[in-house]
Motif scaffolding. Sequence first.
Motif, short mmCIF file in Angstrom:
data_model
loop_
_atom_site.label_atom_id
_atom_site.label_comp_id
_atom_site.label_asym_id
_atom_site.label_seq_id
_atom_site.Cartn_x
_atom_site.Cartn_y
_atom_site.Cartn_z
N TYR A 195 34.71 30.94 34.21
CA TYR A 195 35.16 31.70 33.78
C TYR A 195 36.31 31.95 33.24
O TYR A 195 37.37 33.11 33.00
CB TYR A 195 36.10 31.08 34.71
N PHE A 269 39.75 33.95 43.41
CA PHE A 269 39.23 32.92 43.18
C PHE A 269 37.66 32.18 44.20
O PHE A 269 37.24 31.18 43.90
CB PHE A 269 39.89 31.47 42.39
N ALA A 272 34.71 33.58 44.11
CA ALA A 272 33.83 33.90 43.46
C ALA A 272 33.56 31.70 43.47
O ALA A 272 31.95 31.42 43.51
CB ALA A 272 34.92 33.36 42.25
#
Length: 287
Positions: A195, A269, A272
């Motif tokens: 990331y 986030f 993800a």
Amino acid sequence: MDESTAPRTTARLPRTAMIGVGSMGGAILEGLRAPDVDIERPITVTTKSEASAAAFAGASDVTALSSERDSDANRRAVRGAEIVVLGVKPWMMRDVVREIAGDLEPGAVVVSVAAGVPNSAIEAELPAGVPVVRAMPNTPSTIGLGATGIAGGALATEEHIALVQRMFATVGEALIVREDQINAVAAVSGSGPAYLFLYAEEMTAAAERAGFDEDQARTLVKQTIVGAAQLWAHSDESPETLRRNVTSPKGTTEQAIIELQRGGWAELFDRALAANVRRSEEIERGE
């Protein structure tokens, strides 16, 4: 055992075998080979190809065996080892465990670093009484800055877990967690470097679009990331506080932060990490 991080230790680690030294296994191996890590040497590793094994030719601290040349390489590697680290792909795990099960030393601890393979699945393929511990490290382990989550299986005692924690503490921070948290560890720290590198890619590209050449953009972004990480490492402040320290009211940074937050970073986030965990669960189900 309480959930905690292990301090750096000088206690010697016992003979270790590593089955598979791909990206993650290789990261662990490189960390363990550091001169200041006190481990019984050589570390025995197995690779699939003879070419990969040949890369260790001449190394005094590693004995490399290839399954391409020796069909019994994995079985030979684990004989005499007190710690056996399984660094193979998740879909290969059960076959490899069945292969080495009869050659494990009494009292050996089996450590899996594969995502999506629960301790119970490995325990089912081993002789009764063999302890299994899952570990989820990340690639910064190669430079001693890894973050590893560790979870013991049904037969792993506090001593077994502490031994594995001590191993991974030599290559970074080692955190003991429940096994039902391991997939989340993989999502946060296991995949976390990717990331950050994605952020670096996009920030570098944006800098180039702002008029910098490739080398200038790379230098600005790389040093900013490294410097900010070190600033956090040497501070007791939270990331929120450190961010606010840079963000003057009605200033330029504030305007950039507003735009980023408008993009829905919090939800992004969450999605993800959820996608990452979901894929680990799919692997557990054999999908």
